[in-house]
Design a protein around this motif. Sequence first.
Motif, PDB file in Angstrom:
ATOM      1  N   PRO A  97       0.802  -1.365  -0.150  1.00 41.45           N
ATOM      2  CA  PRO A  97       0.061   0.177   0.088  1.00 41.45           C
ATOM      3  C   PRO A  97       0.912   1.284   0.039  1.00 41.45           C
ATOM      4  O   PRO A  97       0.412   2.316  -0.179  1.00 41.45           O
ATOM      5  CB  PRO A  97      -0.803   0.079   1.378  1.00 41.45           C
ATOM      6  N   LEU A  98       1.998   1.120   0.206  1.00 34.05           N
ATOM      7  CA  LEU A  98       2.959   2.346   0.397  1.00 34.05           C
ATOM      8  C   LEU A  98       3.948   2.593  -0.971  1.00 34.05           C
ATOM      9  O   LEU A  98       4.624   3.574  -1.074  1.00 34.05           O
ATOM     10  CB  LEU A  98       4.029   2.072   1.424  1.00 34.05           C
ATOM     11  N   VAL A  99       3.603   1.714  -1.795  1.00 31.46           N
ATOM     12  CA  VAL A  99       4.530   1.702  -3.083  1.00 31.46           C
ATOM     13  C   VAL A  99       4.133   3.218  -3.911  1.00 31.46           C
ATOM     14  O   VAL A  99       2.935   3.442  -3.997  1.00 31.46           O
ATOM     15  CB  VAL A  99       4.421   0.551  -3.767  1.00 31.46           C
TER      16      VAL A  99
ATOM     17  N   GLY B 287       8.423   5.026   1.383  1.00 30.69           N
ATOM     18  CA  GLY B 287       8.030   3.792   0.899  1.00 30.69           C
ATOM     19  C   GLY B 287       8.738   3.198  -0.074  1.00 30.69           C
ATOM     20  O   GLY B 287       9.666   4.187  -0.734  1.00 30.69           O
ATOM     21  N   PRO B 288       8.591   2.269  -0.771  1.00 33.49           N
ATOM     22  CA  PRO B 288       9.446   1.606  -1.932  1.00 33.49           C
ATOM     23  C   PRO B 288       9.161   2.199  -3.134  1.00 33.49           C
ATOM     24  O   PRO B 288       7.902   2.641  -3.168  1.00 33.49           O
ATOM     25  CB  PRO B 288       9.179   0.095  -1.851  1.00 33.49           C
TER      26      PRO B 288
ATOM     27  N   ILE C 163      13.187  -2.098  -8.200  1.00 37.29           N
ATOM     28  CA  ILE C 163      12.691  -1.724  -6.736  1.00 37.29           C
ATOM     29  C   ILE C 163      13.562  -0.936  -6.014  1.00 37.29           C
ATOM     30  O   ILE C 163      14.912  -1.385  -6.082  1.00 37.29           O
ATOM     31  CB  ILE C 163      12.257  -2.767  -6.102  1.00 37.29           C
ATOM     32  N   CYS C 164      13.155   0.317  -5.674  1.00 36.32           N
ATOM     33  CA  CYS C 164      14.048   1.318  -5.207  1.00 36.32           C
ATOM     34  C   CYS C 164      13.712   1.688  -3.702  1.00 36.32           C
ATOM     35  O   CYS C 164      12.400   1.790  -3.262  1.00 36.32           O
ATOM     36  CB  CYS C 164      14.116   2.653  -5.871  1.00 36.32           C
ATOM     37  N   ARG C 165      14.753   1.312  -2.653  1.00 29.03           N
ATOM     38  CA  ARG C 165      14.259   1.736  -1.147  1.00 29.03           C
ATOM     39  C   ARG C 165      15.318   2.787  -0.721  1.00 29.03           C
ATOM     40  O   ARG C 165      16.494   2.879  -1.225  1.00 29.03           O
ATOM     41  CB  ARG C 165      14.376   0.597  -0.572  1.00 29.03           C
ATOM     42  N   GLY C 166      14.945   3.323   0.348  1.00 34.50           N
ATOM     43  CA  GLY C 166      15.748   4.336   0.914  1.00 34.50           C
ATOM     44  C   GLY C 166      16.255   5.681   0.365  1.00 34.50           C
ATOM     45  O   GLY C 166      17.191   5.945  -0.251  1.00 34.50           O
TER      46      GLY C 166
END
Length: 497
Positions: free
Chosen positions: A382-384, A427-428, A473-476
């Motif tokens: 849900p945060l994407v 989020g991601p 997929i990217c995070r941070g």
Amino acid sequence: MPAVAWRPVLVLTAFYWAVLVAASGRYGFHRDELYFIEAGRHPAWGYPDQPPLLPLLMRAITAVSGESIVAVRVVAASIVAAGVVVAALTARELNGGRTAQLMTSAAYAVSPFILSAGHSLYTVTVDLLATTALIWLLLRWVRTGQAVWALTAGAAAAVALQAKYLVAFVLAAIFAGMLIAGPRDLLRRAAPWAAVVVAVIPSIPSLLWQHAHGWPQLGMAEAIGTNDDFLGRPGFLPYLVILTGPLTSPLWAYGWLRLFRSPRLHRYRFLGWAYLILVVTFLATGGKPNYLAGMWAVLWAAGAVELESRLAAARWPRPVLPGLYAVAGALAAVMSLPIYPVTWLARSPQATNSATTETVGWPELVAEVARVRDTLPPAERPLVTIMADNYGEAGAIDLYGGRYGLPPAHSGHNGYRDFRVPARDGGPTIFVGPRGAAGRAYLTRFWHEVTPAGRIDNGVGLAGKEQGRTIWICRGQRAPWRELWPRFAHLGMTGRA
């Protein structure tokens, strides 16, 4: 003036329209159509890469018919089919009879580029008809001297300016041609200057929008000039022949020459100069050969009018010309229309035709994005945030993503950067499009952790612009979206990465 050959011209036009409509539902939307559909949901006085007409037109179509590809394509077919009639009227305006009118309208109909413009709804689809009508109305004004035709030509220019700013170059070249070759007496009247006012006034809101946003259209023109479509400057003249049609390009070349030499066409010599000025201008600035399309009808008409009497005197067998145009039409269809099974497309003559290749693979792209989303932990889904490198990818996700429950897409490409800004930090992010090591290097400027998670595949082996690109997929995030977002903005024909 000769009578208008209404019956054969309308029969040709109806057949032409029917062919385009029959092909309308094959393959899928073009990337530009996907963009226009989404732009229509965000109406504005202007966009970084275009005036407001096409998004408004697309909004009207989708309001009436939903997101129906056939409805969109019927509108495109109708616009271009109207140009077949205007081409015949252009020949008649040059004193061409039935044969000249049919030669001109048929040449217009079998041009591969014009046929392609009638299959999908682009800015050029509207600009082509408006500019062709503008030239026809100018011919009527020059022949009759009646102010009403100059004013009507101004109205046609106003429509063209709402689709593309390109007609400004055409008008400037026509003005220069009239200064060189005449009829200069018409320029001393009030009508042409009133026509300029008629053309410009509707564009004032769009021009003010451009001014308020730093004239992004100039940046867009520069980006187009560096694009290698049509092989750049070396390919300009060869592709001019290909786009007009190898079998009918001699007719416009002959017509252009006769505008300079024929006594019966001497009053229209300014159009020969205008065409020459445009060719030189677009060669110098990195323009494309299709920018000349609005003037092709009058060149075909000039050639047809000059040939009409000679063909009659030569007593050609009656089937020769229809047979020639039938072959030209078949070649144009092979080059421009979606006549092949999609599984054959990669091995067809259209395998490198972006007007066709960019209509394939969008639903498959969105399905792959949804698959990547589903690999995320349930708490993250849900945060994407979904980002796309170009407006075609973003438009496809916005059109087809609802069936997978995907959130709206974001992109910094052209007008998409103004449609929406990501609101949720931390989020991601699923980022669609950047390819390979260069793509990873680009994305690590914005995120600490960048992982390839999918690959775009149209499923038919077609080497389109999206084929083989990566889904990440990217995070941070390295900074909040409000700081990152301006750095994603870019102008051009395709994405940045």
